[in-house]
Design a protein around this motif. Structure first.
Motif, PDB file in Angstrom:
ATOM      1  N   UNK A   1       0.930  -1.310   0.071  1.00  0.00           N
ATOM      2  CA  UNK A   1       0.081   0.146   0.007  1.00  0.00           C
ATOM      3  C   UNK A   1       1.015   1.255   0.014  1.00  0.00           C
ATOM      4  N   UNK A   2       1.994   1.380   0.938  1.00  0.00           N
ATOM      5  CA  UNK A   2       2.692   2.495   0.735  1.00  0.00           C
ATOM      6  C   UNK A   2       3.005   2.709  -0.579  1.00  0.00           C
ATOM      7  N   UNK A   3       3.803   1.657  -1.478  1.00  0.00           N
ATOM      8  CA  UNK A   3       4.239   2.171  -2.552  1.00  0.00           C
ATOM      9  C   UNK A   3       3.370   2.368  -3.652  1.00  0.00           C
ATOM     10  N   UNK A   4       2.079   1.779  -3.723  1.00  0.00           N
ATOM     11  CA  UNK A   4       1.067   2.062  -4.417  1.00  0.00           C
ATOM     12  C   UNK A   4       0.619   3.392  -4.266  1.00  0.00           C
TER      13      UNK A   4
ATOM     14  N   UNK B   1       2.451   5.928  -3.256  1.00  0.00           N
ATOM     15  CA  UNK B   1       3.453   7.017  -3.536  1.00  0.00           C
ATOM     16  C   UNK B   1       3.236   6.918  -5.140  1.00  0.00           C
ATOM     17  N   UNK B   2       3.050   5.740  -5.839  1.00  0.00           N
ATOM     18  CA  UNK B   2       3.106   5.675  -7.341  1.00  0.00           C
ATOM     19  C   UNK B   2       1.819   6.373  -7.713  1.00  0.00           C
ATOM     20  N   UNK B   3       0.714   6.340  -7.096  1.00  0.00           N
ATOM     21  CA  UNK B   3      -0.585   6.980  -7.564  1.00  0.00           C
ATOM     22  C   UNK B   3      -0.384   8.718  -7.245  1.00  0.00           C
ATOM     23  N   UNK B   4       0.344   8.946  -6.269  1.00  0.00           N
ATOM     24  CA  UNK B   4       0.354  10.267  -6.033  1.00  0.00           C
ATOM     25  C   UNK B   4       1.423  11.122  -7.259  1.00  0.00           C
ATOM     26  N   UNK B   5       2.615  10.220  -7.629  1.00  0.00           N
ATOM     27  CA  UNK B   5       3.439  10.628  -8.662  1.00  0.00           C
ATOM     28  C   UNK B   5       2.445  10.871  -9.762  1.00  0.00           C
ATOM     29  N   UNK B   6       1.535   9.896 -10.521  1.00  0.00           N
ATOM     30  CA  UNK B   6       0.925   9.912 -11.419  1.00  0.00           C
ATOM     31  C   UNK B   6      -0.169  10.940 -11.568  1.00  0.00           C
TER      32      UNK B   6
ATOM     33  N   UNK C   1      -2.299  15.031   3.031  1.00  0.00           N
ATOM     34  CA  UNK C   1      -2.974  13.959   3.496  1.00  0.00           C
ATOM     35  C   UNK C   1      -2.375  12.623   3.419  1.00  0.00           C
ATOM     36  N   UNK C   2      -1.518  12.655   2.029  1.00  0.00           N
ATOM     37  CA  UNK C   2      -0.693  11.219   1.906  1.00  0.00           C
ATOM     38  C   UNK C   2       0.483  11.355   1.867  1.00  0.00           C
ATOM     39  N   UNK C   3       1.140  12.281   2.671  1.00  0.00           N
ATOM     40  CA  UNK C   3       2.726  12.486   2.584  1.00  0.00           C
ATOM     41  C   UNK C   3       3.171  11.366   3.471  1.00  0.00           C
ATOM     42  N   UNK C   4       2.603  10.624   4.448  1.00  0.00           N
ATOM     43  CA  UNK C   4       3.005   9.643   5.278  1.00  0.00           C
ATOM     44  C   UNK C   4       3.338   8.374   4.457  1.00  0.00           C
ATOM     45  N   UNK C   5       2.318   7.886   3.803  1.00  0.00           N
ATOM     46  CA  UNK C   5       2.334   6.860   2.914  1.00  0.00           C
ATOM     47  C   UNK C   5       3.400   7.140   1.591  1.00  0.00           C
TER      48      UNK C   5
ATOM     49  N   UNK D   1       6.102   9.130   1.670  1.00  0.00           N
ATOM     50  CA  UNK D   1       7.406   9.141   2.331  1.00  0.00           C
ATOM     51  C   UNK D   1       7.965   7.752   2.370  1.00  0.00           C
ATOM     52  N   UNK D   2       6.992   6.921   3.207  1.00  0.00           N
ATOM     53  CA  UNK D   2       7.174   5.511   3.438  1.00  0.00           C
ATOM     54  C   UNK D   2       7.456   4.680   2.211  1.00  0.00           C
ATOM     55  N   UNK D   3       6.648   4.887   1.129  1.00  0.00           N
ATOM     56  CA  UNK D   3       6.819   4.224  -0.200  1.00  0.00           C
ATOM     57  C   UNK D   3       8.141   4.498  -0.991  1.00  0.00           C
ATOM     58  N   UNK D   4       8.302   5.687  -0.686  1.00  0.00           N
ATOM     59  CA  UNK D   4       9.928   6.276  -1.264  1.00  0.00           C
ATOM     60  C   UNK D   4      10.783   5.595  -0.423  1.00  0.00           C
ATOM     61  N   UNK D   5      10.810   5.738   0.666  1.00  0.00           N
ATOM     62  CA  UNK D   5      11.856   5.064   1.576  1.00  0.00           C
ATOM     63  C   UNK D   5      12.023   3.589   1.128  1.00  0.00           C
ATOM     64  N   UNK D   6      11.179   2.722   1.057  1.00  0.00           N
ATOM     65  CA  UNK D   6      11.462   1.416   0.960  1.00  0.00           C
ATOM     66  C   UNK D   6      11.468   0.901  -0.617  1.00  0.00           C
ATOM     67  N   UNK D   7      11.371   1.818  -1.401  1.00  0.00           N
ATOM     68  CA  UNK D   7      11.408   1.536  -2.692  1.00  0.00           C
ATOM     69  C   UNK D   7      13.041   1.520  -3.297  1.00  0.00           C
ATOM     70  N   UNK D   8      13.539   0.403  -3.515  1.00  0.00           N
ATOM     71  CA  UNK D   8      14.738   0.351  -4.163  1.00  0.00           C
ATOM     72  C   UNK D   8      15.739  -0.262  -3.230  1.00  0.00           C
ATOM     73  N   UNK D   9      15.055  -0.685  -2.135  1.00  0.00           N
ATOM     74  CA  UNK D   9      16.175  -1.378  -1.083  1.00  0.00           C
ATOM     75  C   UNK D   9      16.900  -2.362  -1.785  1.00  0.00           C
TER      76      UNK D   9
END
Length: 297
Positions: free
Chosen positions: A212-215, A217-222, A281-285, A287-295
């Motif tokens: 969900x965090x990655x989804x 983050x991706x939805x927010x980017x789009x 409203x979506x900053x926590x998800x 930031x979490x999605x960007x943090x774990x992406x690419x580990x």
């Protein structure tokens, strides 16, 4: 030989013997010193927003002069822009474009990212390289053949040439989701398969809830990309004003010989509000999605 005893430094902010006012000032200065880099970056990013807002409430004669503070506050500028252009219609068009494109991106990118991250099949690495190559391809390179294709389908002048591609393929979203899904242990998917789940059930019941965090983050980017998109709406809806988005509406306040900077900045500030509210409203998800992406790669 006598030893010299040095008195340890006293923390003024934590010293109970200091007056309360002095402790508060010292604590504030300590907080500023600790967060100095963050404050500097915040000030750097906030300055353009403040400039846009102050210009939006100026008179047309004062806007973009040496006076950076409004002599008179013209709040009516935010109302008058709705009389100069059908902004409500442009707002609906922008929301339609951004929401449908984000929805289509999620439908098409989540299964593709799952196939690249969790399934073992021949040609997977080649497919991933094609996704990387599509990310590097500038959109202007394929603008002419795509426009010719949509024109042959009589869809130019509408928002469908902008929305439909997201239901088929979006390289950046697939890449981002694939990188996040790699951080989810493969053992969860294997356990679901042992329990009799199909690949679709493993995706829906296991991967999607954990991603969900990655989804988000991706939805927010789009959403932010489509909300700010100017090239696409200009290319496909340039002559159909009824289907213009807010990004194109800004062009109506800029003429060949004169620019209404206060009105243009008012529309710019109004256009920024939905994106800012969504990010808050979506900053926590996010930031979490960007943090774990690419580990994991």
């Amino acid at each position: 030989m006598t030893a010299t005893l040095t008195k340890p430094p006293v923390d003024v902010a934590a010293d109970p013997e200091q007056p309360p006012r002095k402790r508060d000032v010292a604590g504030f200065l300590n907080w500023v010193a600790t967060h100095s880099i963050g404050l500097a970056l915040g000030l750097m990013f906030a300055t353009p927003v403040v400039f846009v807002f102050l210009t939006a409430v100026m008179s047309d004669d004062q806007a973009f002069t040496s006076d950076l503070w409004p002599r008179e506050w013209h709040w009516e500028n935010f109302v008058e822009v709705f009389d100069k252009a059908p902004l409500f219609q442009y707002l609906i068009n922008s929301l339609t474009y951004s929401l449908l494109a984000t929805f289509g991106m999620l439908i098409s990118s989540i299964p593709a990212a799952y196939a690249l991250a969790k399934l073992r099949w021949r040609g997977r690495n080649v497919a991933f390289l094609l996704v990387i190559g599509a990310m590097m391809l500038p959109p202007q390179v394929v603008a002419v053949p795509l426009y010719d294709t949509w024109s042959s389908l009589n869809l130019t002048g509408t928002l469908w040439p902008l929305i439909a591609p997201y239901f088929l393929f979006d390289a950046f979203s697939i890449f981002l989701l694939r990188q996040f899904m790699l951080t989810i242990p493969q053992s969860y998917v294997d356990a679901a398969r042992v329990d009799g789940c199909s690949e679709f059930q493993a995706l829906v019941r296991i991967i999607v809830p954990m991603a969900k965090p990655g989804i988000a983050a991706t939805a927010l980017f789009c959403f932010l990309f489509t909300w700010n998109d100017y090239f696409g709406p200009l290319l496909y809806t340039g002559e159909a004003k009824d289907n213009w988005t807010l990004s194109l509406a800004l062009a109506t306040f800029k003429g060949m010989h004169i620019v209404q900077w206060n009105s243009s900045m008012a529309v710019t500030f109004l256009t920024m509000i939905p994106a800012v509210v969504l990010f808050v409203f979506a900053q926590k998800s996010f930031v979490k999605g960007i943090t774990f992406t690419g580990v994991k790669g």
